[in-house]
Design an enzyme around this catalytic site. Structure first.
Site, mmCIF file in Angstrom:
data_model
loop_
_atom_site.group_PDB
_atom_site.id
_atom_site.type_symbol
_atom_site.label_atom_id
_atom_site.label_comp_id
_atom_site.label_asym_id
_atom_site.label_seq_id
_atom_site.Cartn_x
_atom_site.Cartn_y
_atom_site.Cartn_z
ATOM 1 N N SER A 157 0.810 -1.230 0.000
ATOM 2 C CA SER A 157 0.000 0.000 0.000
ATOM 3 C C SER A 157 0.836 1.269 0.000
ATOM 4 O O SER A 157 0.652 2.150 0.842
ATOM 5 C CB SER A 157 -0.924 -0.009 1.206
ATOM 6 O OG SER A 157 -1.507 -1.262 1.360
ATOM 7 N N ARG A 172 8.318 6.294 -3.184
ATOM 8 C CA ARG A 172 8.691 6.900 -1.896
ATOM 9 C C ARG A 172 7.796 6.306 -0.825
ATOM 10 O O ARG A 172 6.663 5.919 -1.098
ATOM 11 C CB ARG A 172 8.526 8.419 -1.927
ATOM 12 C CG ARG A 172 7.106 8.810 -2.156
ATOM 13 C CD ARG A 172 6.907 10.231 -2.578
ATOM 14 N NE ARG A 172 5.514 10.387 -2.977
ATOM 15 C CZ ARG A 172 5.013 10.040 -4.140
ATOM 16 N NH1 ARG A 172 5.770 9.559 -5.050
ATOM 17 N NH2 ARG A 172 3.734 10.165 -4.419
ATOM 18 N N ASP A 210 -3.458 -1.464 -2.509
ATOM 19 C CA ASP A 210 -4.676 -1.821 -1.750
ATOM 20 C C ASP A 210 -5.953 -1.292 -2.409
ATOM 21 O O ASP A 210 -7.009 -1.941 -2.360
ATOM 22 C CB ASP A 210 -4.584 -1.392 -0.274
ATOM 23 C CG ASP A 210 -4.185 0.065 -0.070
ATOM 24 O OD1 ASP A 210 -3.904 0.755 -1.064
ATOM 25 O OD2 ASP A 210 -4.143 0.505 1.090
HETATM 26 C C1 BGC Z 1 -0.219 5.114 -0.206
HETATM 27 C C2 BGC Z 1 -1.126 4.383 -1.180
HETATM 28 C C3 BGC Z 1 -2.208 3.647 -0.423
HETATM 29 C C4 BGC Z 1 -2.914 4.557 0.581
HETATM 30 C C5 BGC Z 1 -3.955 3.813 1.397
HETATM 31 C C6 BGC Z 1 -1.016 5.951 0.775
HETATM 32 O O1 BGC Z 1 -0.169 6.532 1.725
HETATM 33 O O2 BGC Z 1 0.693 5.938 -0.910
HETATM 34 O O3 BGC Z 1 -0.406 3.490 -1.982
HETATM 35 O O4 BGC Z 1 -3.142 3.134 -1.341
HETATM 36 O O5 BGC Z 1 -1.959 5.127 1.449
HETATM 37 O O6 BGC Z 1 -3.407 2.755 2.098
#
Ligand code: BGC
Length: 484
Positions: A157, A172, A210
């Site tokens: 995620s 990042r 996710d």
């Molecule tokens: C991330 C995403 C993720 C979201 C929810 C963000 O900080 O960059 O990739 O989908 O959080 O989990």
């Protein structure tokens, strides 16, 4: 207008007659700073659409708009056994998913708490931890050993670029993570290597955001599901675009991917408006950003995701106590000075206090911060928590509105998951109301045409369905990524 969606929140402001004039004055300022009215929401949505488009363009923009290489809509008839793991903000979840077809499935899962130090650990430590958890799980669910290699869908995620489905180059870290040696690298071989070391027969076939998992899992059971959303520690959304509408893919795809093919897009819109054109930031948002490990990034997420709501409350209260000296007189502020001491459950519990004298709030401040509060202080604290919670919900739906407008969706089920969506008081009600403020639907509509609905399990079922769709494509000799 009769709405069948969630009802507007109860007016909980209460009376503030016993609150001192100086504190009331400050509260009025905070009310103004944290309130995002309908016109501002609509302005944010307009800019959001521009940024979504920019992210898909050849030159790119703030919002990464990452193609997820899921190029089919699930039919609900996919079958087979798949492993799924989800490296979320606080847990590692391992799931065995049996897709049964007929839009049905069975799951067996274990959750492993991520040790607190892991957010800042060394890369090898993280992959070794995940591999060990996988080994434990597989030994438990297959006590006699497993005969075949288990395909695994890895839900990661964080913003990861993908030139193909079984790849994810971490752009990042977000949500306070800062493990060295991972940014700029493909996480799939690192995980696969660690799995090899613990000697379990698992192959990582797909890397999944996710939100994309949420979208595909929900689509597996509900053909009306058009968006997959997470309102949790972080915020983000995914949807299906069409290849011909993604300029940055032009000329880069194999001929077996037709231009009419659907393609999931992981927006990564937590990075919306990093250039700070429309976001109505307060001095507190600026402070959060400046003191974060990644200043200037995830500007949108920092104003509304679960990772930051408690922290916003903390620095507002500290400002009132330390700089303005209008609350917590003669109290020990040492705990309140500790960054991130208040997680999202703190403002959530403040909002949930059912008692007239806010005695739950009193207990909470005493227990967590060692601060004794007066009733007027508690009323003000509650109002500030409401302002922060309400602003979070209102900003959160801007991404939904922007995607729906961009794709021309007049109706949609927007499948949502995440701790803020699930647990934060009144989030669902406030979010539905904010969508009405944005779309200004006519009064004679019986139902809201665009609704947020609870998602299916994205990182379990979604990851499994994506792994199944990928296996099928590979068996048919179709490509699952960019031209080599
Ligand atoms: C991330 C995403 C993720 C979201 C929810 C963000 O900080 O960059 O990739 O989908 O959080 O989990």
């Amino acid at each position: 207008m009769v709405h069948l969606g969630p009802k507007p929140p109860q007016h909980r402001k209460g009376t503030f007659t016993d609150v001192s004039p100086e504190l009331l004055k400050k509260l009025a300022v905070l009310e103004k700073e944290f309130t995002v009215d309908g016109a501002t929401l609509r302005k944010i949505v307009d800019h959001f659409i521009t940024e979504l488009d920019k992210g898909l363009s050849k030159t790119g923009g703030n919002i990464p708009m990452i193609p997820g290489w899921v190029m089919e809509y699930p039919t609900g008839e996919e079958t087979g056994d798949y492993l799924a793991i989800d490296l979320g903000g606080t847990n590692l979840r391992v799931v065995l998913v049996k897709l049964l077809g007929g839009r049905k499935f069975d799951t067996t899962q274990s959750k492993f708490a991520l040790p607190e130090h892991m957010r800042l650990a060394k890369s090898e430590e993280l992959w070794a931890f995940i591999a060990e958890c996988l080994k434990k799980f597989v030994e438990e669910v297959f006590p006699e050993g497993c005969k075949e290699v288990l395909p695994l869908g890895f839900t990661f995620s964080y913003p990861a670029s993908q030139d193909r489905i079984n790849e994810g180059v971490l752009q990042r870290w977000t949500k306070g993570w800062a493990i060295e040696g991972v940014e700029g690298k493909d996480v799939v071989p690192m995980l696969q290597e660690a799995i090899k070391k613990v000697d379990v027969p698992i192959e990582v076939v797909a890397l999944i955001n996710d939100t994309t998992g949420t979208l595909v899992a929900s689509r597996y059971t509900d053909p009306e599901a058009k968006l997959g959303l997470i309102f949790g520690t972080g915020v983000n959304g995914a949807y299906y675009d069409i290849v011909k509408d993604i300029p940055k893919l032009e000329g880069k795809l194999e001929d077996d991917i037709p231009i009419e093919s659907p393609m999931t897009i992981n927006c990564e819109y937590g990075a919306f408006d990093n250039e700070l054109v429309v976001l109505p930031r307060t001095k507190y948002d600026i402070q959060i950003d400046e003191e974060s490990p990644r200043p200037g990034q995830q500007s949108f997420e920092k104003m509304n995701s679960g990772y930051y709501l408690g922290e916003i409350l903390r620095i507002v209260l500290l400002d009132l106590a330390e700089n303005e000296k209008i609350i917590f007189k003669d109290q020990d502020l040492s705990k309140l000075k500790k960054p991130y001491i208040l997680d999202t459950s703190f403002p959530a519990r403040i909002e949930e206090d059912p008692f007239e004298n806010l005695s739950d709030v009193a207990e909470l401040f005493q227990d967590v911060l060692g601060i004794q509060t007066t009733i007027p202080e508690r009323k003000v604290i509650r109002r500030i928590a409401e302002l922060i919670g309400e602003r979070s919900a209102r900003l959160s739906v801007c991404g939904i509105a922007a995607i729906c407008k961009k794709r021309g969706y007049k109706t949609a089920h927007c499948a949502a998951d995440g701790s803020v969506y699930e647990k934060y008081p009144d989030f669902k009600i406030r979010a539905a109301k904010s969508l009405r403020d944005i779309f200004e639907w006519p009064d004679d509509l019986k139902e809201d045409p665009i609704v947020i609905v609870p998602a299916e399990d994205g990182s379990g079922v979604g990851a499994a369905v994506i792994a199944a769709l990928t296996e099928k494509r590979l068996k048919e000799g179709k490509s699952v990524g960019l031209k080599a």
